[in-house]
Motif scaffolding. Structure first.
Motif, PDB file in Angstrom:
ATOM      1  N   ARG A 310      11.630  -3.292  -7.944  1.00 38.00           N
ATOM      2  CA  ARG A 310      12.102  -3.582  -6.768  1.00 38.00           C
ATOM      3  C   ARG A 310      11.304  -2.383  -6.321  1.00 38.00           C
ATOM      4  N   CYS A 311      11.689  -0.825  -6.743  1.00 38.89           N
ATOM      5  CA  CYS A 311      10.880  -0.540  -5.757  1.00 38.89           C
ATOM      6  C   CYS A 311       9.023  -0.433  -6.119  1.00 38.89           C
ATOM      7  N   ASP A 312       8.710  -1.188  -7.022  1.00 42.61           N
ATOM      8  CA  ASP A 312       7.145  -1.753  -6.522  1.00 42.61           C
ATOM      9  C   ASP A 312       6.941  -2.369  -5.303  1.00 42.61           C
ATOM     10  N   ALA A 313       7.901  -3.806  -5.796  1.00 44.94           N
ATOM     11  CA  ALA A 313       7.901  -4.964  -4.363  1.00 44.94           C
ATOM     12  C   ALA A 313       8.486  -4.461  -2.942  1.00 44.94           C
ATOM     13  N   VAL A 314       8.810  -3.256  -2.567  1.00 43.35           N
ATOM     14  CA  VAL A 314       8.744  -2.903  -1.785  1.00 43.35           C
ATOM     15  C   VAL A 314       7.905  -1.809  -1.284  1.00 43.35           C
ATOM     16  N   ARG A 315       7.177  -1.055  -2.412  1.00 46.49           N
ATOM     17  CA  ARG A 315       5.817  -0.398  -1.682  1.00 46.49           C
ATOM     18  C   ARG A 315       4.825  -1.274  -1.924  1.00 46.49           C
ATOM     19  N   PHE A 316       4.316  -2.013  -2.471  1.00 39.38           N
ATOM     20  CA  PHE A 316       3.145  -2.936  -2.500  1.00 39.38           C
ATOM     21  C   PHE A 316       3.568  -4.491  -1.623  1.00 39.38           C
ATOM     22  N   GLY A 317       4.956  -4.929  -1.949  1.00 40.35           N
ATOM     23  CA  GLY A 317       5.515  -6.397  -1.851  1.00 40.35           C
ATOM     24  C   GLY A 317       5.402  -6.629  -0.451  1.00 40.35           C
ATOM     25  N   PRO A 318       5.741  -7.904   0.237  1.00 43.18           N
ATOM     26  CA  PRO A 318       5.663  -8.081   1.686  1.00 43.18           C
ATOM     27  C   PRO A 318       6.768  -7.310   2.824  1.00 43.18           C
ATOM     28  N   PRO A 319       6.784  -7.242   3.301  1.00 43.29           N
ATOM     29  CA  PRO A 319       7.496  -5.980   4.350  1.00 43.29           C
ATOM     30  C   PRO A 319       8.864  -6.579   4.627  1.00 43.29           C
ATOM     31  N   ASP A 320       9.322  -8.025   4.021  1.00 40.46           N
ATOM     32  CA  ASP A 320      10.781  -7.817   4.132  1.00 40.46           C
ATOM     33  C   ASP A 320      11.319  -8.077   3.351  1.00 40.46           C
TER      34      ASP A 320
END
Lengths: 348, 272
Positions: A310-320
């Motif tokens: 989830r940290c990776d998703a927050v850092r590199f994923g879509p802002p929502d």
């Protein structure tokens, strides 16, 4: 002169000339021994083929020390080749020296070895050895030459042996690897004992006791040298959780992305200090594998891996995605869960 | 090299065993020279050499090299039982010696084993060929080394509490157990051979009997061949109770086996 007087007082016998047995009546095969003696023989093996060797050991033992001024004199090597009984039956190999092969000073005994090869299958015994010595207790002295035979007093004076026919050697061609027909030149092994005995209890005891004792001494020295090191090791682990939790509490003012990034970093640092996580920026799968390797339950390991994903998703994923979970809270819960599991395991 | 060899020979010449060894070597080399022209006489000389090597052994020279040479002399003389005895004696001293093992295998290949059953045949050697045989003292040294590493690992774990040291300790403990187990197995085998010495059947057609006398019936119908190996369990008079390499036991007359007398054996006494 003064020294001679002192010596005379201390050891008068040193001024007495050594007595010699009389020439009168001395047998030709006199052994040179002075005293009273008993002779025994033994042979090994007692079953041989014609012209195969057996070892005969003759043991001469003094039964009485001669009276003063006579002194006990050991025998010369009895010469079997001069005794017809032996020569007729055996090829005899004996040492050229007169010295015994073995001496037993405490028993007043001497042993002589001979190698006998029976001449034919008719030889059925080793005849008794004739032994001549001088006993100075007799008067007149020339009557003191005594003759005895080996094993005198035993049931049998001779030693029975069994002689087989000489083995026939095959005339077939000798076929073998060429290196078999060569003896190495190095003969140092003759005097180099090859120890094959079980190690002594002392050696085994040292092997068992020395390493733990040395390590215990090392540990004691380390504790004294670095008195805080053990405590610091424990503290490092307790401090890791406190530091991480404190760091996570300080993320409240940051935005979601920054909070996720810092949470991952704090979590990684915590895992490195607490559970020796080797990687600086571990992949989620690496984290899960390392936690399981250290004994953390699979469920908790998966949750931790999911946190990192989830940290990776927050850092590199879509802002929502950034606003959905407070990753700092998740990290705090994970740290509490990990500490509880680790401490309860340590208490157990 | 010549200087070194000369020095070695000079050192050996000073040995009290040198004269006897020189006689053995002379007989052996004489046999080697005659091997093509007169094989029967050559075998006789090889047998004489073996007898001199026996005397060296009885004088207290205990070395795998001597046993190898003794075995080779008897092997070339055609005396397979004595050759097997010598090679077994050498392997007792040095279980890892590949040359002795190879020679023993060759000697066993000369034995006329029964074709109907496995009476007397030694068990097959299941040792993996890729695994080197290690001397007992090396195994003991390895066990001591791994044990020391184990102690160090546990101590370092106590200092740092790092789990890697615990893993290291587990591995070194397993290695210690393996090395110690291998050493103990070898020592047990050697202890057994010391307690029950090796004997070898010297004649063809020998039957193992149920008791110590010709009046006892044969235990097995299959006669034993020259070269069959066993262990001496006990002795009654001229009869020996032996256990064959294949596990069967029975009685056999002393004159039909060969064994190695120990170097300090007193032998027979006329009164005994």
């Amino acid at each position: 002169m003064f020294l001679a007087v002192i010596l005379l007082i201390l050891d008068p016998s040193s001024f007495i000339l050594a007595q010699e047995p009389p020439i009168l009546g001395q047998p030709r095969d006199y052994s040179g021994a002075v005293g009273s003696f008993h002779v025994t023989m033994r042979a090994t093996p007692t079953e041989v083929a014609v012209e195969q060797p057996l070892r005969l050991t003759v043991r001469v033992q003094a039964t009485r020390v001669p009276p003063s001024p006579w002194t006990l004199r050991p025998p010369r090597r009895p010469r079997l080749q001069e005794q017809p009984w032996f020569n007729e039956r055996f090829h005899i190999e004996e040492s050229r020296t007169d010295q015994p092969d073995r001496e037993f000073p405490s028993e007043l005994a001497w042993e002589f070895d001979y190698w006998l090869r029976p001449r034919d299958t008719e030889v059925a015994q080793i005849p008794p050895l004739r032994f001549v010595y001088f006993n100075p207790a007799f008067v007149p002295e020339w009557k003191g030459y005594m003759t005895t035979v080996a094993n005198d007093g035993a049931e049998r004076h001779s030693i029975p042996i069994y002689v087989r026919a000489k083995p026939a050697f095959s005339a077939a061609p000798l076929e073998a690897a060429p290196d078999l027909f060569v003896l190495p030149a190095d003969t140092r092994f003759l005097d180099r004992p090859y120890s094959a005995e079980f190690p002594s209890l002392v050696v085994l005891g040292l092997l068992v006791v020395a390493p733990p004792l040395a390590c215990a001494a090392w540990y004691v020295w380390w504790r004294r040298r670095y008195p805080d090191a053990a405590r610091l090791a424990r503290l490092r682990r307790g401090r890791a959780a406190r530091t991480a939790l404190k760091g996570l509490r300080g993320l409240a003012q940051l935005d979601a992305v920054e909070r996720g990034t810092r949470s991952a970093s704090i979590m990684t640092t915590y895992l490195r200090h607490r559970l020796d996580l080797p990687a600086v920026e571990p992949a989620p799968a690496e984290v899960a594998a390392h936690l399981e390797h250290t004994g953390v339950t699979t469920e908790l390991a998966d949750k931790t891996a999911a946190f990192f994903r989830r940290c990776d998703a927050v850092r590199f994923g879509p802002p929502d995605l950034a606003n959905r979970d407070d990753l700092a809270d998740v990290a705090t819960q994970l740290i509490h869960a990990l500490e509880m599991e680790l401490w309860s395991r340590q208490a157990a | 090299m010549t200087l070194i060899l000369g020095a070695a020979l000079q050192e050996a010449d000073a040995s009290p065993h040198a004269p006897l060894y020189a006689q053995a070597r002379a007989e052996f080399e004489h046999g080697a020279r005659l091997r093509d022209t007169d094989p029967a006489l050559a075998r006789q000389h090889f047998h004489r050499a073996g007898e001199y090597f026996d005397r060296l052994r009885q004088q207290g020279v205990h070395h795998p090299t001597l046993e190898l040479q003794r075995g080779n002399a008897y092997f070339l003389a055609g005396d397979v039982p004595r050759a097997i005895l010598a090679y077994r004696a050498g392997l007792w001293l040095a279980p890892h010696d590949a040359a002795l093992r190879a020679r023993l295998a060759d000697a066993r290949g000369q034995v006329a084993w029964s074709t109907t059953d496995k009476l007397g045949q030694p068990p097959e050697d299941n040792w993996p060929p890729w695994l080197p045989r290690v001397a007992p003292e090396v195994l003991l040294g390895l066990a001591g080394f791994f044990y020391s590493l184990f102690c160090v690992s546990i101590t370092r774990w106590g200092m740092t509490r790092w789990s890697g040291w615990l893993e290291s300790g587990a591995v070194t403990l397993l290695l210690t157990i393996a090395a110690t187990g291998g050493w103990l197995a070898q020592e047990w085998q050697r202890g057994r051979e010391k307690q029950y010495p090796v004997v070898v059947i010297a004649e063809d057609g020998i039957l193992l009997r149920k008791g110590n006398g010709m009046a006892y019936a044969p235990r097995y119908d299959t006669p034993l061949a020259r070269g069959v190996e066993g262990h001496l369990l006990r002795q009654r008079g001229d009869w020996l109770h032996i256990e064959l390499a294949s596990g069967q036991t029975g009685w056999v007359l002393r004159q039909w086996v060969v064994d190695d007398p120990p170097s300090t054996a007193p032998g027979a006494n006329a009164s005994g």
